[in-house]
Design an enzyme around this catalytic site. Structure first.
Site, PDB file in Angstrom:
ATOM      1  N   SER A 193      54.730 -56.415   3.753  1.00  0.00           N
ATOM      2  CA  SER A 193      54.918 -57.042   2.444  1.00  0.00           C
ATOM      3  C   SER A 193      54.412 -56.110   1.348  1.00  0.00           C
ATOM      4  CB  SER A 193      54.138 -58.360   2.371  1.00  0.00           C
ATOM      5  OG  SER A 193      54.128 -58.861   1.045  1.00  0.00           O
ATOM      6  N   TYR A 195      46.618 -63.579   3.865  1.00  0.00           N
ATOM      7  CA  TYR A 195      47.975 -63.106   4.168  1.00  0.00           C
ATOM      8  C   TYR A 195      48.098 -61.613   3.850  1.00  0.00           C
ATOM      9  CZ  TYR A 195      53.039 -62.474   3.599  1.00  0.00           C
ATOM     10  OH  TYR A 195      54.327 -62.022   3.688  1.00  0.00           O
TER      11      TYR A 195
END
Length: 254
Positions: free
Chosen positions: A147, A160
């Site tokens: 990400s 995350y």
């Protein structure tokens, strides 16, 4: 003949979102695709049907990749399915896409929330890949979904972000480890993509403006934007690219 004709690809978390997009694209390029799902069997079977309708071949296999038992289940079913359908349990392409999003600040995180995201986003891909290595053909491909939060500080998704940082390091170390087998290992780092994971952000006008405003193209991403990069990384065209974390955020926060 597609670029991936004769290849077998395993895509984790392929019942929806980015995983679904990658499964459809790799199948279009000629790969036989194993559509892994966690709980969404109906959606995974829908992806298989869509692939078959376009002349491709695929099979759906369900397993909980946040547990070692679930990973063992994936491979026991995968070995049987591939031997039956393709005559050999080995495969060529592994896409580690399965993961969970988690919008929690550091203050909001709990031991349980931390374990949940690390089990799914770090432990899962690690042990899925460990089990894949004896089955993956030399000259194969491993594609990890990371990400852009590993580059752009995002305290609203604290744990995350840490989990995806681990995937970037995993990618580089694994690329070095597997170079002698001519297996490339790369990661794709999406920005905000129009998937169920980001539905909460994209259902409101403020969220839409925020998501579009991040990118220099003033739009948010679609699963196909990521799937097309995965297709390149899965193909022979990417043979000289390994250990790379490819930003796929549409030029977010340049």
């Amino acid at each position: 003949m597609g670029m991936l004709t004769g290849k077998i690809a395993v895509v984790t978390g392929a019942s929806r979102g980015i995983g679904r997009g990658i499964a459809l694209r790799l199948a279009r390029d000629g790969a036989f695709v194993v559509v892994h799902y966690g709980r969404r069997r109906h959606e995974a079977e829908g992806v298989v049907s869509e692939i078959q309708q376009h002349g491709g071949a695929a099979v759906a296999i369900g397993a909980d990749l946040s547990t070692i038992d679930g990973i063992h289940q994936l491979y026991s079913e995968l070995d049987i399915a591939l031997r039956e359908l393709r005559g050999d349990y080995r495969f060529d392409i592994l896409v580690n896409n399965a993961g969970i999003g988690q919008i929690l600040t550091m203050e909001e995180a709990t031991v349980d929330s931390f374990d949940e995201v690390m089990n799914m986003n770090v432990k899962g891909p690690f042990f899925v890949t460990q089990r894949a290595l004896p089955r993956l053909r030399d000259g194969g491909r491993i594609i990890n979904i990371s990400s852009f939060v590993t580059r752009v500080a995002s305290p609203s998704v604290f744990t995350y972000s840490m989990s995806k940082g681990a995937i970037d390091v995993f990618t580089r170390a694994l690329a070095e480890e597997l170079g002698n087998r001519s297996i490339t290992v790369n990661a794709i780092q999406p920005g905000i993509i129009n998937t169920e994971m980001n539905a909460g952000t994209l259902q409101h006008q403020d969220g839409q403006q925020y998501a579009a405003g991040l990118s220099t193209f003033n739009r948010w991403g679609e699963p196909e934007d990521i799937a097309d990069i995965a297709a390149f990384l899965a193909s022979n065209d990417s043979r000289w690219v390994t250990g790379q974390c490819i930003d796929a955020s549409g030029g977010s926060r340049l």
